[in-house]
Design a protein around this motif. Structure first.
Motif, PDB file in Angstrom:
ATOM      1  N   LEU A   7       0.830  -1.192   0.000  1.00  0.00           N
ATOM      2  CA  LEU A   7       0.000   0.000   0.000  1.00  0.00           C
ATOM      3  C   LEU A   7       0.873   1.254   0.000  1.00  0.00           C
ATOM      4  O   LEU A   7       0.651   2.167  -0.778  1.00  0.00           O
ATOM      5  N   VAL A   8       1.883   1.272   0.858  1.00  0.00           N
ATOM      6  CA  VAL A   8       2.761   2.437   0.935  1.00  0.00           C
ATOM      7  C   VAL A   8       3.488   2.639  -0.384  1.00  0.00           C
ATOM      8  O   VAL A   8       3.598   3.753  -0.878  1.00  0.00           O
ATOM      9  N   LEU A   9       3.979   1.569  -0.979  1.00  0.00           N
ATOM     10  CA  LEU A   9       4.712   1.690  -2.232  1.00  0.00           C
ATOM     11  C   LEU A   9       3.830   2.172  -3.370  1.00  0.00           C
ATOM     12  O   LEU A   9       4.287   2.877  -4.258  1.00  0.00           O
ATOM     13  N   SER A  10       2.571   1.798  -3.333  1.00  0.00           N
ATOM     14  CA  SER A  10       1.684   2.206  -4.411  1.00  0.00           C
ATOM     15  C   SER A  10       0.984   3.530  -4.113  1.00  0.00           C
ATOM     16  O   SER A  10       0.299   4.074  -4.968  1.00  0.00           O
ATOM     17  N   LEU A  11       1.178   4.043  -2.921  1.00  0.00           N
ATOM     18  CA  LEU A  11       0.543   5.292  -2.522  1.00  0.00           C
ATOM     19  C   LEU A  11       1.013   6.438  -3.418  1.00  0.00           C
ATOM     20  O   LEU A  11       2.198   6.612  -3.658  1.00  0.00           O
ATOM     21  N   THR A  12       0.086   7.195  -3.920  1.00  0.00           N
ATOM     22  CA  THR A  12       0.424   8.375  -4.689  1.00  0.00           C
ATOM     23  C   THR A  12       0.140   9.579  -3.819  1.00  0.00           C
ATOM     24  O   THR A  12      -0.924   9.709  -3.243  1.00  0.00           O
ATOM     25  N   LEU A  13       1.129  10.446  -3.714  1.00  0.00           N
ATOM     26  CA  LEU A  13       1.037  11.591  -2.837  1.00  0.00           C
ATOM     27  C   LEU A  13       0.834  12.863  -3.657  1.00  0.00           C
ATOM     28  O   LEU A  13       1.605  13.152  -4.554  1.00  0.00           O
ATOM     29  N   ALA A  14      -0.200  13.613  -3.322  1.00  0.00           N
ATOM     30  CA  ALA A  14      -0.443  14.873  -4.014  1.00  0.00           C
ATOM     31  C   ALA A  14       0.496  15.935  -3.458  1.00  0.00           C
ATOM     32  O   ALA A  14       0.538  16.171  -2.266  1.00  0.00           O
ATOM     33  N   THR A  15       1.275  16.532  -4.328  1.00  0.00           N
ATOM     34  CA  THR A  15       2.187  17.593  -3.923  1.00  0.00           C
ATOM     35  C   THR A  15       2.142  18.678  -4.988  1.00  0.00           C
ATOM     36  O   THR A  15       2.588  18.486  -6.105  1.00  0.00           O
ATOM     37  N   GLY A  16       1.601  19.800  -4.615  1.00  0.00           N
ATOM     38  CA  GLY A  16       1.529  20.899  -5.563  1.00  0.00           C
ATOM     39  C   GLY A  16       0.626  20.562  -6.728  1.00  0.00           C
ATOM     40  O   GLY A  16      -0.452  20.011  -6.580  1.00  0.00           O
ATOM     41  N   ALA A  17       1.109  20.877  -7.933  1.00  0.00           N
ATOM     42  CA  ALA A  17       0.297  20.703  -9.129  1.00  0.00           C
ATOM     43  C   ALA A  17       0.412  19.303  -9.717  1.00  0.00           C
ATOM     44  O   ALA A  17      -0.258  18.996 -10.678  1.00  0.00           O
ATOM     45  N   HIS A  18       1.266  18.449  -9.157  1.00  0.00           N
ATOM     46  CA  HIS A  18       1.402  17.106  -9.710  1.00  0.00           C
ATOM     47  C   HIS A  18       1.469  16.077  -8.580  1.00  0.00           C
ATOM     48  O   HIS A  18       1.562  16.424  -7.425  1.00  0.00           O
ATOM     49  N   ALA A  19       1.396  14.836  -8.958  1.00  0.00           N
ATOM     50  CA  ALA A  19       1.430  13.761  -7.967  1.00  0.00           C
ATOM     51  C   ALA A  19       2.770  13.042  -8.043  1.00  0.00           C
ATOM     52  O   ALA A  19       3.332  12.872  -9.118  1.00  0.00           O
ATOM     53  N   GLU A  20       3.282  12.656  -6.877  1.00  0.00           N
ATOM     54  CA  GLU A  20       4.536  11.921  -6.812  1.00  0.00           C
ATOM     55  C   GLU A  20       4.301  10.620  -6.060  1.00  0.00           C
ATOM     56  O   GLU A  20       3.529  10.578  -5.112  1.00  0.00           O
ATOM     57  N   THR A  21       5.005   9.593  -6.445  1.00  0.00           N
ATOM     58  CA  THR A  21       4.987   8.367  -5.673  1.00  0.00           C
ATOM     59  C   THR A  21       6.028   8.507  -4.568  1.00  0.00           C
ATOM     60  O   THR A  21       6.894   9.385  -4.617  1.00  0.00           O
ATOM     61  N   VAL A  22       5.964   7.624  -3.583  1.00  0.00           N
ATOM     62  CA  VAL A  22       6.951   7.656  -2.509  1.00  0.00           C
ATOM     63  C   VAL A  22       8.348   7.423  -3.085  1.00  0.00           C
ATOM     64  O   VAL A  22       9.329   8.007  -2.611  1.00  0.00           O
ATOM     65  N   ALA A  23       8.465   6.617  -4.139  1.00  0.00           N
ATOM     66  CA  ALA A  23       9.767   6.398  -4.779  1.00  0.00           C
ATOM     67  C   ALA A  23      10.295   7.694  -5.387  1.00  0.00           C
ATOM     68  O   ALA A  23      11.501   7.961  -5.335  1.00  0.00           O
ATOM     69  N   ASP A  24       9.403   8.514  -5.941  1.00  0.00           N
ATOM     70  CA  ASP A  24       9.811   9.812  -6.492  1.00  0.00           C
ATOM     71  C   ASP A  24      10.326  10.732  -5.383  1.00  0.00           C
ATOM     72  O   ASP A  24      11.318  11.437  -5.560  1.00  0.00           O
ATOM     73  N   VAL A  25       9.631  10.730  -4.250  1.00  0.00           N
ATOM     74  CA  VAL A  25      10.045  11.556  -3.115  1.00  0.00           C
ATOM     75  C   VAL A  25      11.402  11.078  -2.615  1.00  0.00           C
ATOM     76  O   VAL A  25      12.302  11.881  -2.349  1.00  0.00           O
ATOM     77  N   TRP A  26      11.573   9.764  -2.485  1.00  0.00           N
ATOM     78  CA  TRP A  26      12.855   9.210  -2.043  1.00  0.00           C
ATOM     79  C   TRP A  26      13.972   9.663  -2.986  1.00  0.00           C
ATOM     80  O   TRP A  26      15.018  10.125  -2.550  1.00  0.00           O
ATOM     81  N   LYS A  27      13.734   9.520  -4.273  1.00  0.00           N
ATOM     82  CA  LYS A  27      14.753   9.876  -5.265  1.00  0.00           C
ATOM     83  C   LYS A  27      15.104  11.364  -5.183  1.00  0.00           C
ATOM     84  O   LYS A  27      16.277  11.735  -5.234  1.00  0.00           O
TER      85      LYS A  27
END
Length: 109
Positions: A7-27
């Motif tokens: 669930l956490v890995l597939s979670l999409t997080l809304a940030t600003g005008a676009h969405a990031e996955t937790v992997a994107d945030v980590w990177k």
């Protein structure tokens, strides 16, 4: 427990005008020092003597609450680890804690 990680890995997080996955945030926020795999085998990770998050002893020694606090407030023993409470939402911080838990190396055969 595995369902939570999926669930956490597939979670999409809304940030600003676009969405990031937790992997994107980590990177974007973490991998420069901690590496893509959490092993900290980066120039910054070695310079700051950052621990290997994939080691079972590293994982066992840190509670989720401690990881949340370090991400939010920074690391008192390592001034290079700056606080992210003003850059990440509580949901993003929680997702990162779950992501860090996926680095745990499988134990024995």
């Amino acid at each position: 427990m595995m369902k939570r990680f999926v669930l956490v890995l597939s979670l999409t997080l809304a940030t600003g005008a676009h969405a990031e996955t937790v992997a994107d945030v980590w990177k974007a926020k973490c991998a420069m020092c901690h590496g893509a795999d959490g092993k900290a085998q980066t120039k910054m990770g070695q310079k700051a003597s950052i621990g290997d998050m994939s080691r079972p002893d590293w994982q066992k020694a840190r509670a989720d609450a401690e990881l949340r606090e370090v991400i939010a407030e920074g690391a008192p023993r390592n001034r290079m680890m700056k606080p992210f409470k003003d850059k990440l939402t509580p949901a993003q911080i929680d997702a990162l804690v779950g992501y860090i838990r996926t680095f745990k190396a499988p134990s024995g055969p």
